[in-house]
Design a protein around this motif. Sequence first.
Motif, PDB file in Angstrom:
ATOM      1  N   UNK A  74       0.833  -1.208   0.000  1.00  0.00           N
ATOM      2  CA  UNK A  74       0.000   0.000   0.000  1.00  0.00           C
ATOM      3  C   UNK A  74       0.864   1.252   0.000  1.00  0.00           C
ATOM      4  N   UNK A  75       1.930   1.220   0.785  1.00  0.00           N
ATOM      5  CA  UNK A  75       2.830   2.371   0.832  1.00  0.00           C
ATOM      6  C   UNK A  75       3.475   2.621  -0.519  1.00  0.00           C
ATOM      7  N   UNK A  76       3.903   1.540  -1.181  1.00  0.00           N
ATOM      8  CA  UNK A  76       4.506   1.681  -2.505  1.00  0.00           C
ATOM      9  C   UNK A  76       3.502   2.227  -3.517  1.00  0.00           C
ATOM     10  N   UNK A  77       2.240   1.761  -3.411  1.00  0.00           N
ATOM     11  CA  UNK A  77       1.213   2.243  -4.339  1.00  0.00           C
ATOM     12  C   UNK A  77       0.957   3.733  -4.137  1.00  0.00           C
ATOM     13  N   UNK A  78       0.896   4.168  -2.843  1.00  0.00           N
ATOM     14  CA  UNK A  78       0.661   5.591  -2.556  1.00  0.00           C
ATOM     15  C   UNK A  78       1.820   6.435  -3.076  1.00  0.00           C
ATOM     16  N   UNK A  79       3.037   5.945  -2.817  1.00  0.00           N
ATOM     17  CA  UNK A  79       4.210   6.669  -3.325  1.00  0.00           C
ATOM     18  C   UNK A  79       4.202   6.745  -4.845  1.00  0.00           C
ATOM     19  N   UNK A  80       3.789   5.655  -5.492  1.00  0.00           N
ATOM     20  CA  UNK A  80       3.733   5.636  -6.955  1.00  0.00           C
ATOM     21  C   UNK A  80       2.718   6.625  -7.492  1.00  0.00           C
ATOM     22  N   UNK A  81       1.532   6.705  -6.852  1.00  0.00           N
ATOM     23  CA  UNK A  81       0.517   7.669  -7.298  1.00  0.00           C
ATOM     24  C   UNK A  81       0.996   9.108  -7.085  1.00  0.00           C
ATOM     25  N   UNK A  82       1.661   9.338  -5.934  1.00  0.00           N
ATOM     26  CA  UNK A  82       2.176  10.682  -5.688  1.00  0.00           C
ATOM     27  C   UNK A  82       3.198  11.104  -6.726  1.00  0.00           C
ATOM     28  N   UNK A  83       4.063  10.195  -7.112  1.00  0.00           N
ATOM     29  CA  UNK A  83       5.057  10.485  -8.150  1.00  0.00           C
ATOM     30  C   UNK A  83       4.376  10.772  -9.486  1.00  0.00           C
ATOM     31  N   UNK A  84       3.328  10.005  -9.800  1.00  0.00           N
ATOM     32  CA  UNK A  84       2.615  10.206 -11.063  1.00  0.00           C
ATOM     33  C   UNK A  84       1.939  11.572 -11.090  1.00  0.00           C
ATOM     34  N   UNK A  85       1.263  11.927  -9.991  1.00  0.00           N
ATOM     35  CA  UNK A  85       0.623  13.252  -9.939  1.00  0.00           C
ATOM     36  C   UNK A  85       1.659  14.366 -10.066  1.00  0.00           C
ATOM     37  N   UNK A  86       2.857  14.173  -9.477  1.00  0.00           N
ATOM     38  CA  UNK A  86       3.908  15.177  -9.612  1.00  0.00           C
ATOM     39  C   UNK A  86       4.350  15.355 -11.045  1.00  0.00           C
ATOM     40  N   UNK A  87       4.510  14.237 -11.767  1.00  0.00           N
ATOM     41  CA  UNK A  87       4.904  14.311 -13.180  1.00  0.00           C
ATOM     42  C   UNK A  87       3.831  14.991 -14.015  1.00  0.00           C
ATOM     43  N   UNK A  88       2.561  14.680 -13.722  1.00  0.00           N
ATOM     44  CA  UNK A  88       1.463  15.283 -14.476  1.00  0.00           C
ATOM     45  C   UNK A  88       1.415  16.783 -14.213  1.00  0.00           C
ATOM     46  N   UNK A  89       1.633  17.182 -12.944  1.00  0.00           N
ATOM     47  CA  UNK A  89       1.622  18.618 -12.611  1.00  0.00           C
ATOM     48  C   UNK A  89       2.728  19.359 -13.348  1.00  0.00           C
ATOM     49  N   UNK A  90       3.928  18.765 -13.401  1.00  0.00           N
ATOM     50  CA  UNK A  90       5.039  19.384 -14.118  1.00  0.00           C
ATOM     51  C   UNK A  90       4.710  19.513 -15.603  1.00  0.00           C
ATOM     52  N   UNK A  91       4.136  18.444 -16.182  1.00  0.00           N
ATOM     53  CA  UNK A  91       3.780  18.487 -17.604  1.00  0.00           C
ATOM     54  C   UNK A  91       2.736  19.554 -17.873  1.00  0.00           C
ATOM     55  N   UNK A  92       1.729  19.659 -16.994  1.00  0.00           N
ATOM     56  CA  UNK A  92       0.708  20.692 -17.164  1.00  0.00           C
ATOM     57  C   UNK A  92       1.334  22.077 -17.101  1.00  0.00           C
ATOM     58  N   UNK A  93       2.252  22.262 -16.140  1.00  0.00           N
ATOM     59  CA  UNK A  93       2.881  23.575 -16.002  1.00  0.00           C
ATOM     60  C   UNK A  93       3.658  23.958 -17.257  1.00  0.00           C
ATOM     61  N   UNK A  94       4.360  23.015 -17.842  1.00  0.00           N
ATOM     62  CA  UNK A  94       5.126  23.292 -19.063  1.00  0.00           C
ATOM     63  C   UNK A  94       4.201  23.652 -20.223  1.00  0.00           C
ATOM     64  N   UNK A  95       3.140  22.859 -20.405  1.00  0.00           N
ATOM     65  CA  UNK A  95       2.232  23.118 -21.523  1.00  0.00           C
ATOM     66  C   UNK A  95       1.498  24.440 -21.315  1.00  0.00           C
ATOM     67  N   UNK A  96       1.066  24.732 -20.074  1.00  0.00           N
ATOM     68  CA  UNK A  96       0.379  26.000 -19.800  1.00  0.00           C
ATOM     69  C   UNK A  96       1.304  27.169 -20.110  1.00  0.00           C
ATOM     70  N   UNK A  97       2.595  27.048 -19.716  1.00  0.00           N
ATOM     71  CA  UNK A  97       3.549  28.100 -20.035  1.00  0.00           C
ATOM     72  C   UNK A  97       3.682  28.310 -21.521  1.00  0.00           C
ATOM     73  N   UNK A  98       3.779  27.229 -22.275  1.00  0.00           N
ATOM     74  CA  UNK A  98       3.884  27.355 -23.727  1.00  0.00           C
ATOM     75  C   UNK A  98       2.619  27.946 -24.329  1.00  0.00           C
ATOM     76  N   UNK A  99       1.469  27.546 -23.803  1.00  0.00           N
ATOM     77  CA  UNK A  99       0.199  28.014 -24.347  1.00  0.00           C
ATOM     78  C   UNK A  99      -0.019  29.505 -24.082  1.00  0.00           C
ATOM     79  N   UNK A 100       0.192  29.923 -22.846  1.00  0.00           N
ATOM     80  CA  UNK A 100      -0.203  31.277 -22.456  1.00  0.00           C
ATOM     81  C   UNK A 100       0.902  32.307 -22.643  1.00  0.00           C
ATOM     82  N   UNK A 101       2.105  31.868 -22.978  1.00  0.00           N
ATOM     83  CA  UNK A 101       3.179  32.816 -23.285  1.00  0.00           C
ATOM     84  C   UNK A 101       3.361  33.027 -24.779  1.00  0.00           C
ATOM     85  N   UNK A 102       2.550  32.354 -25.554  1.00  0.00           N
ATOM     86  CA  UNK A 102       2.611  32.505 -27.013  1.00  0.00           C
ATOM     87  C   UNK A 102       1.233  32.905 -27.523  1.00  0.00           C
TER      88      UNK A 102
END
Length: 380
Positions: A10-38
Amino acid sequence: MTILSRLVAMKEAINGRGETYGLIAIAFAIVIGLEYLTPPEYVFGYLYTGTILLADSRLSRKAVLVITLAATGLTLLNLFIPGREIIDPPTLANRLIAVLALMVTGWLSDRNHRNEEAIAYTQAQLRSQEQLAIMREDFVSTLTHDLKTPLLGAIETLKYFQNEQFGEITPMQAKVLQTMARSHRSTLQLVQTLLDVYRNDAEGLKLQISPVNLATVAEEVIATLAELARTRQVYISLHYGESDFRSFLWVNGDPLQLGRVFTNLLSNGINHTPRGGKVEVVLEGYSSDQVVKILDTGSGFTEEELPHLFERFYQGHSDRHVSGSGLGLYLTRQIIAAHGGTIWAENRSPRGAMFGFRLPACPPPGVGEQGRQGILTNDQ
Protein backbone atom coordinates in the motif's frame (compact mmCIF):
# COMPACT_ATOMS: atom_id res chain seq x y z
CA MET A 1 4.02 -11.26 7.80
CA THR A 2 1.06 -11.04 5.45
CA ILE A 3 -0.22 -7.81 7.04
CA LEU A 4 3.27 -6.29 6.88
CA SER A 5 3.60 -7.16 3.20
CA ARG A 6 0.21 -5.60 2.48
CA LEU A 7 1.20 -2.41 4.30
CA VAL A 8 4.42 -2.24 2.30
CA ALA A 9 2.48 -2.75 -0.95
CA MET A 10 0.00 0.00 0.00
CA LYS A 11 2.83 2.37 0.83
CA GLU A 12 4.51 1.68 -2.51
CA ALA A 13 1.21 2.24 -4.34
CA ILE A 14 0.66 5.59 -2.56
CA ASN A 15 4.21 6.67 -3.32
CA GLY A 16 3.73 5.64 -6.96
CA ARG A 17 0.52 7.67 -7.30
CA GLY A 18 2.18 10.68 -5.69
CA GLU A 19 5.06 10.48 -8.15
CA THR A 20 2.62 10.21 -11.06
CA TYR A 21 0.62 13.25 -9.94
CA GLY A 22 3.91 15.18 -9.61
CA LEU A 23 4.90 14.31 -13.18
CA ILE A 24 1.46 15.28 -14.48
CA ALA A 25 1.62 18.62 -12.61
CA ILE A 26 5.04 19.38 -14.12
CA ALA A 27 3.78 18.49 -17.60
CA PHE A 28 0.71 20.69 -17.16
CA ALA A 29 2.88 23.58 -16.00
CA ILE A 30 5.13 23.29 -19.06
CA VAL A 31 2.23 23.12 -21.52
CA ILE A 32 0.38 26.00 -19.80
CA GLY A 33 3.55 28.10 -20.03
CA LEU A 34 3.88 27.35 -23.73
CA GLU A 35 0.20 28.01 -24.35
CA TYR A 36 -0.20 31.28 -22.46
CA LEU A 37 3.18 32.82 -23.28
CA THR A 38 2.61 32.51 -27.01
CA PRO A 39 -0.15 33.82 -29.27
CA PRO A 40 -3.34 31.69 -29.55
CA GLU A 41 -2.39 30.79 -33.13
CA TYR A 42 0.27 28.49 -31.70
CA VAL A 43 -1.50 25.39 -30.35
CA PHE A 44 0.44 23.36 -27.79
CA GLY A 45 -2.65 21.66 -26.33
CA TYR A 46 -1.79 18.47 -28.20
CA LEU A 47 0.97 17.92 -25.64
CA TYR A 48 -1.69 17.23 -22.99
CA THR A 49 -2.14 13.79 -24.60
CA GLY A 50 1.06 12.75 -22.83
CA THR A 51 -0.48 13.49 -19.43
CA ILE A 52 -3.65 11.58 -20.36
CA LEU A 53 -1.67 8.52 -21.41
CA LEU A 54 0.47 8.72 -18.28
CA ALA A 55 -2.64 8.87 -16.10
CA ASP A 56 -4.20 5.94 -17.99
CA SER A 57 -1.21 3.71 -17.28
CA ARG A 58 -0.94 4.52 -13.56
CA LEU A 59 -4.15 6.08 -12.23
CA SER A 60 -7.86 5.30 -12.04
CA ARG A 61 -10.49 5.95 -14.69
CA LYS A 62 -11.85 8.86 -12.66
CA ALA A 63 -8.41 10.52 -12.58
CA VAL A 64 -8.07 10.11 -16.38
CA LEU A 65 -11.47 11.76 -16.88
CA VAL A 66 -10.55 14.70 -14.65
CA ILE A 67 -7.21 15.22 -16.43
CA THR A 68 -8.89 15.02 -19.86
CA LEU A 69 -11.50 17.62 -18.90
CA ALA A 70 -8.80 19.88 -17.44
CA ALA A 71 -6.71 19.60 -20.61
CA THR A 72 -9.63 20.41 -22.93
CA GLY A 73 -10.71 23.31 -20.72
CA LEU A 74 -7.24 24.84 -20.61
CA THR A 75 -6.89 24.46 -24.40
CA LEU A 76 -10.16 26.34 -25.03
CA LEU A 77 -9.44 28.92 -22.33
CA ASN A 78 -6.38 30.09 -24.26
CA LEU A 79 -8.79 31.63 -26.80
CA PHE A 80 -9.80 34.21 -24.23
CA ILE A 81 -6.72 34.48 -21.97
CA PRO A 82 -4.77 36.59 -22.62
CA GLY A 83 -7.58 38.73 -23.99
CA ARG A 84 -7.97 39.34 -27.69
CA GLU A 85 -10.70 41.24 -29.43
CA ILE A 86 -10.98 39.11 -32.60
CA ILE A 87 -10.72 35.33 -32.76
CA ASP A 88 -10.04 34.32 -36.37
CA PRO A 89 -11.60 31.09 -37.73
CA PRO A 90 -8.30 29.23 -38.36
CA THR A 91 -7.28 29.71 -34.73
CA LEU A 92 -10.68 28.51 -33.51
CA ALA A 93 -10.54 25.51 -35.85
CA ASN A 94 -7.05 24.56 -34.63
CA ARG A 95 -8.18 24.77 -31.01
CA LEU A 96 -11.29 22.69 -31.66
CA ILE A 97 -9.24 20.03 -33.46
CA ALA A 98 -6.84 19.90 -30.50
CA VAL A 99 -9.77 19.55 -28.10
CA LEU A 100 -11.24 16.78 -30.26
CA ALA A 101 -7.88 14.98 -30.25
CA LEU A 102 -7.69 15.22 -26.45
CA MET A 103 -11.24 13.93 -26.04
CA VAL A 104 -10.58 10.99 -28.39
CA THR A 105 -7.38 10.19 -26.49
CA GLY A 106 -9.30 10.27 -23.21
CA TRP A 107 -12.08 8.08 -24.63
CA LEU A 108 -9.62 5.53 -26.06
CA SER A 109 -7.71 5.50 -22.78
CA ASP A 110 -10.93 4.87 -20.85
CA ARG A 111 -11.93 2.07 -23.20
CA ASN A 112 -8.47 0.55 -22.92
CA HIS A 113 -8.75 0.77 -19.12
CA ARG A 114 -12.13 -1.01 -19.18
CA ASN A 115 -10.78 -3.70 -21.49
CA GLU A 116 -7.84 -4.31 -19.19
CA GLU A 117 -10.19 -4.58 -16.20
CA ALA A 118 -12.41 -7.02 -18.10
CA ILE A 119 -9.39 -9.11 -19.09
CA ALA A 120 -8.11 -9.12 -15.50
CA TYR A 121 -11.55 -10.15 -14.24
CA THR A 122 -11.83 -12.92 -16.83
CA GLN A 123 -8.36 -14.21 -15.97
CA ALA A 124 -9.26 -14.22 -12.28
CA GLN A 125 -12.46 -16.15 -13.07
CA LEU A 126 -10.52 -18.67 -15.16
CA ARG A 127 -7.97 -19.16 -12.39
CA SER A 128 -10.79 -19.64 -9.90
CA GLN A 129 -12.51 -22.16 -12.18
CA GLU A 130 -9.24 -24.04 -12.74
CA GLN A 131 -8.62 -24.22 -8.99
CA LEU A 132 -12.20 -25.37 -8.42
CA ALA A 133 -11.86 -28.04 -11.14
CA ILE A 134 -8.59 -29.28 -9.59
CA MET A 135 -10.18 -29.43 -6.14
CA ARG A 136 -13.24 -31.23 -7.52
CA GLU A 137 -11.18 -33.77 -9.43
CA ASP A 138 -8.95 -34.40 -6.41
CA PHE A 139 -12.03 -34.87 -4.25
CA VAL A 140 -13.71 -37.26 -6.69
CA SER A 141 -10.48 -39.21 -7.23
CA THR A 142 -9.89 -39.56 -3.48
CA LEU A 143 -13.52 -40.42 -2.78
CA THR A 144 -13.78 -43.08 -5.48
CA HIS A 145 -10.46 -44.60 -4.44
CA ASP A 146 -11.56 -44.81 -0.80
CA LEU A 147 -14.95 -46.29 -1.75
CA LYS A 148 -13.42 -49.26 -3.55
CA THR A 149 -12.13 -50.97 -0.38
CA PRO A 150 -15.46 -51.20 1.51
CA LEU A 151 -17.28 -52.21 -1.67
CA LEU A 152 -14.83 -55.04 -2.34
CA GLY A 153 -15.16 -56.14 1.29
CA ALA A 154 -18.97 -56.16 1.04
CA ILE A 155 -18.87 -58.19 -2.19
CA GLU A 156 -16.55 -60.78 -0.63
CA THR A 157 -18.80 -61.01 2.44
CA LEU A 158 -21.83 -61.60 0.24
CA LYS A 159 -19.94 -64.38 -1.52
CA TYR A 160 -19.36 -66.10 1.83
CA PHE A 161 -23.10 -65.95 2.54
CA GLN A 162 -23.95 -67.24 -0.95
CA ASN A 163 -21.50 -70.12 -0.51
CA GLU A 164 -23.26 -70.93 2.80
CA GLN A 165 -20.06 -70.57 4.79
CA PHE A 166 -22.09 -68.99 7.62
CA GLY A 167 -24.86 -71.57 7.45
CA GLU A 168 -27.59 -72.68 5.12
CA ILE A 169 -29.71 -70.09 3.30
CA THR A 170 -33.22 -70.34 1.90
CA PRO A 171 -33.99 -69.83 -1.80
CA MET A 172 -35.53 -66.45 -0.97
CA GLN A 173 -32.39 -65.41 0.91
CA ALA A 174 -30.25 -66.58 -2.00
CA LYS A 175 -32.25 -64.41 -4.37
CA VAL A 176 -31.88 -61.38 -2.10
CA LEU A 177 -28.13 -61.99 -1.74
CA GLN A 178 -27.79 -62.28 -5.52
CA THR A 179 -29.57 -58.94 -5.96
CA MET A 180 -27.36 -57.30 -3.34
CA ALA A 181 -24.20 -58.69 -4.94
CA ARG A 182 -25.28 -57.45 -8.38
CA SER A 183 -26.02 -54.01 -6.96
CA HIS A 184 -22.62 -53.85 -5.24
CA ARG A 185 -20.84 -54.90 -8.43
CA SER A 186 -22.66 -52.20 -10.40
CA THR A 187 -21.66 -49.63 -7.81
CA LEU A 188 -18.06 -50.85 -7.92
CA GLN A 189 -18.07 -50.58 -11.70
CA LEU A 190 -19.38 -47.01 -11.45
CA VAL A 191 -16.69 -46.10 -8.91
CA GLN A 192 -14.00 -47.61 -11.13
CA THR A 193 -15.34 -45.73 -14.14
CA LEU A 194 -15.25 -42.45 -12.23
CA LEU A 195 -11.70 -43.14 -11.12
CA ASP A 196 -10.60 -44.06 -14.64
CA VAL A 197 -12.21 -40.99 -16.21
CA TYR A 198 -10.49 -38.55 -13.88
CA ARG A 199 -7.19 -40.42 -14.09
CA ASN A 200 -7.34 -40.42 -17.89
CA ASP A 201 -8.14 -36.70 -17.99
CA ALA A 202 -5.26 -35.91 -15.64
CA GLU A 203 -2.58 -38.35 -16.80
CA GLY A 204 -3.75 -39.66 -20.16
CA LEU A 205 -4.84 -43.19 -20.95
CA LYS A 206 -2.00 -45.70 -20.66
CA LEU A 207 -2.38 -48.66 -23.00
CA GLN A 208 -0.76 -52.08 -23.03
CA ILE A 209 -0.54 -52.54 -26.79
CA SER A 210 -0.55 -55.96 -28.43
CA PRO A 211 -2.30 -57.59 -31.43
CA VAL A 212 -5.97 -58.01 -30.56
CA ASN A 213 -8.67 -59.92 -32.42
CA LEU A 214 -11.85 -57.89 -32.03
CA ALA A 215 -13.97 -60.95 -32.83
CA THR A 216 -12.57 -62.77 -29.79
CA VAL A 217 -13.10 -59.75 -27.56
CA ALA A 218 -16.70 -59.40 -28.78
CA GLU A 219 -17.46 -63.08 -28.12
CA GLU A 220 -16.03 -62.89 -24.60
CA VAL A 221 -18.00 -59.78 -23.69
CA ILE A 222 -21.23 -61.23 -25.13
CA ALA A 223 -20.75 -64.31 -22.96
CA THR A 224 -20.16 -62.12 -19.91
CA LEU A 225 -23.32 -60.07 -20.53
CA ALA A 226 -25.50 -63.05 -21.36
CA GLU A 227 -27.05 -63.07 -17.88
CA LEU A 228 -27.89 -59.36 -18.05
CA ALA A 229 -29.47 -59.89 -21.48
CA ARG A 230 -31.56 -62.79 -20.16
CA THR A 231 -32.71 -60.67 -17.24
CA ARG A 232 -33.77 -57.91 -19.63
CA GLN A 233 -35.21 -60.49 -22.04
CA VAL A 234 -33.04 -59.12 -24.85
CA TYR A 235 -31.51 -61.32 -27.55
CA ILE A 236 -27.86 -60.70 -28.54
CA SER A 237 -26.48 -61.81 -31.90
CA LEU A 238 -23.07 -61.58 -33.55
CA HIS A 239 -22.58 -61.09 -37.29
CA TYR A 240 -19.52 -60.72 -39.49
CA GLY A 241 -20.69 -58.19 -42.04
CA GLU A 242 -21.89 -59.73 -45.30
CA SER A 243 -20.37 -63.10 -44.42
CA ASP A 244 -21.78 -65.66 -41.98
CA PHE A 245 -18.33 -67.15 -41.38
CA ARG A 246 -16.19 -66.24 -38.40
CA SER A 247 -13.74 -63.49 -39.28
CA PHE A 248 -10.54 -62.22 -37.72
CA LEU A 249 -10.37 -58.48 -37.13
CA TRP A 250 -6.87 -57.71 -35.90
CA VAL A 251 -5.88 -54.36 -34.43
CA ASN A 252 -3.02 -53.11 -32.29
CA GLY A 253 -4.63 -52.29 -28.99
CA ASP A 254 -5.15 -52.93 -25.31
CA PRO A 255 -7.42 -55.99 -24.96
CA LEU A 256 -8.64 -54.93 -21.50
CA GLN A 257 -9.60 -51.42 -22.62
CA LEU A 258 -11.19 -52.64 -25.86
CA GLY A 259 -13.17 -55.13 -23.78
CA ARG A 260 -14.48 -52.19 -21.77
CA VAL A 261 -15.56 -50.51 -25.01
CA PHE A 262 -17.61 -53.57 -26.01
CA THR A 263 -19.01 -53.86 -22.48
CA ASN A 264 -20.08 -50.20 -22.35
CA LEU A 265 -21.68 -50.20 -25.79
CA LEU A 266 -23.40 -53.56 -25.39
CA SER A 267 -24.69 -52.67 -21.90
CA ASN A 268 -25.96 -49.41 -23.32
CA GLY A 269 -27.75 -51.28 -26.11
CA ILE A 270 -29.27 -53.81 -23.70
CA ASN A 271 -30.49 -51.09 -21.35
CA HIS A 272 -32.08 -49.15 -24.23
CA THR A 273 -33.80 -52.13 -25.81
CA PRO A 274 -37.32 -53.06 -24.67
CA ARG A 275 -38.14 -56.60 -23.56
CA GLY A 276 -38.31 -58.96 -26.49
CA GLY A 277 -35.98 -56.79 -28.56
CA LYS A 278 -32.52 -57.61 -29.83
CA VAL A 279 -29.02 -56.20 -29.92
CA GLU A 280 -26.75 -57.00 -32.86
CA VAL A 281 -22.97 -56.83 -32.97
CA VAL A 282 -21.70 -56.46 -36.53
CA LEU A 283 -17.98 -56.87 -37.28
CA GLU A 284 -16.68 -55.64 -40.62
CA GLY A 285 -13.09 -56.03 -41.76
CA TYR A 286 -11.46 -53.84 -44.41
CA SER A 287 -7.96 -53.47 -45.77
CA SER A 288 -7.05 -50.47 -43.63
CA ASP A 289 -9.76 -50.37 -40.93
CA GLN A 290 -11.76 -52.65 -38.70
CA VAL A 291 -15.33 -51.51 -38.03
CA VAL A 292 -17.61 -52.56 -35.18
CA LYS A 293 -21.30 -51.66 -35.02
CA ILE A 294 -23.69 -52.27 -32.11
CA LEU A 295 -27.33 -51.98 -33.17
CA ASP A 296 -30.35 -52.02 -30.87
CA THR A 297 -34.12 -51.80 -31.31
CA GLY A 298 -34.72 -49.16 -28.65
CA SER A 299 -36.18 -45.69 -28.94
CA GLY A 300 -33.10 -44.09 -30.50
CA PHE A 301 -32.04 -40.51 -29.86
CA THR A 302 -33.46 -37.07 -30.42
CA GLU A 303 -31.65 -34.67 -32.72
CA GLU A 304 -30.67 -32.57 -29.71
CA GLU A 305 -29.03 -35.55 -27.98
CA LEU A 306 -26.83 -36.80 -30.80
CA PRO A 307 -24.11 -34.08 -30.62
CA HIS A 308 -23.71 -34.58 -26.84
CA LEU A 309 -23.80 -38.37 -26.39
CA PHE A 310 -20.07 -38.72 -25.71
CA GLU A 311 -19.79 -35.76 -23.32
CA ARG A 312 -18.93 -36.31 -19.68
CA PHE A 313 -21.95 -36.75 -17.36
CA TYR A 314 -24.40 -36.38 -20.25
CA GLN A 315 -27.45 -38.61 -19.78
CA GLY A 316 -29.90 -37.32 -22.35
CA HIS A 317 -33.68 -37.36 -22.12
CA SER A 318 -34.61 -40.70 -23.71
CA ASP A 319 -36.50 -43.37 -21.78
CA ARG A 320 -34.05 -45.65 -20.00
CA HIS A 321 -34.36 -48.91 -18.14
CA VAL A 322 -31.69 -47.84 -15.65
CA SER A 323 -30.27 -44.50 -14.61
CA GLY A 324 -26.64 -44.13 -15.67
CA SER A 325 -23.80 -41.89 -14.62
CA GLY A 326 -23.23 -40.35 -18.03
CA LEU A 327 -19.62 -41.56 -17.97
CA GLY A 328 -19.72 -44.84 -19.90
CA LEU A 329 -19.84 -43.32 -23.38
CA TYR A 330 -17.36 -40.62 -22.38
CA LEU A 331 -14.87 -43.26 -21.22
CA THR A 332 -15.53 -45.26 -24.39
CA ARG A 333 -14.65 -42.25 -26.52
CA GLN A 334 -11.45 -41.76 -24.51
CA ILE A 335 -10.39 -45.36 -25.16
CA ILE A 336 -11.17 -45.29 -28.89
CA ALA A 337 -9.37 -41.94 -29.32
CA ALA A 338 -6.31 -43.31 -27.49
CA HIS A 339 -6.24 -46.16 -30.04
CA GLY A 340 -6.27 -43.71 -32.95
CA GLY A 341 -9.84 -44.58 -33.89
CA THR A 342 -13.17 -42.79 -34.27
CA ILE A 343 -16.56 -43.44 -32.70
CA TRP A 344 -20.00 -42.22 -33.69
CA ALA A 345 -23.72 -42.78 -33.12
CA GLU A 346 -26.79 -42.50 -35.32
CA ASN A 347 -30.45 -43.40 -35.39
CA ARG A 348 -31.70 -46.45 -37.25
CA SER A 349 -34.75 -46.54 -39.47
CA PRO A 350 -37.52 -47.11 -38.55
CA ARG A 351 -36.51 -47.60 -34.90
CA GLY A 352 -33.41 -48.07 -32.80
CA ALA A 353 -29.89 -46.73 -32.53
CA MET A 354 -26.42 -47.67 -33.73
CA PHE A 355 -23.05 -47.07 -32.11
CA GLY A 356 -20.02 -47.68 -34.29
CA PHE A 357 -16.28 -47.35 -33.97
CA ARG A 358 -13.43 -47.71 -36.41
CA LEU A 359 -9.85 -48.75 -35.59
CA PRO A 360 -6.76 -49.03 -37.80
CA ALA A 361 -6.24 -52.60 -38.97
CA CYS A 362 -3.00 -54.49 -38.48
CA PRO A 363 -1.68 -57.78 -39.92
CA PRO A 364 -2.26 -60.92 -37.83
CA PRO A 365 0.50 -61.91 -35.39
CA GLY A 366 3.39 -63.60 -37.19
CA VAL A 367 2.31 -62.33 -40.59
CA GLY A 368 4.57 -59.73 -42.22
CA GLU A 369 3.91 -57.39 -45.08
CA GLN A 370 4.32 -60.18 -47.64
CA GLY A 371 1.72 -62.35 -45.95
CA ARG A 372 -0.82 -59.68 -45.09
CA GLN A 373 -3.21 -60.98 -47.74
CA GLY A 374 -2.89 -64.59 -46.57
CA ILE A 375 -5.50 -66.61 -44.75
CA LEU A 376 -5.13 -67.03 -41.00
CA THR A 377 -5.86 -70.59 -39.93
CA ASN A 378 -5.44 -70.31 -36.16
CA ASP A 379 -7.21 -68.01 -33.72
CA GLN A 380 -4.46 -66.74 -31.42
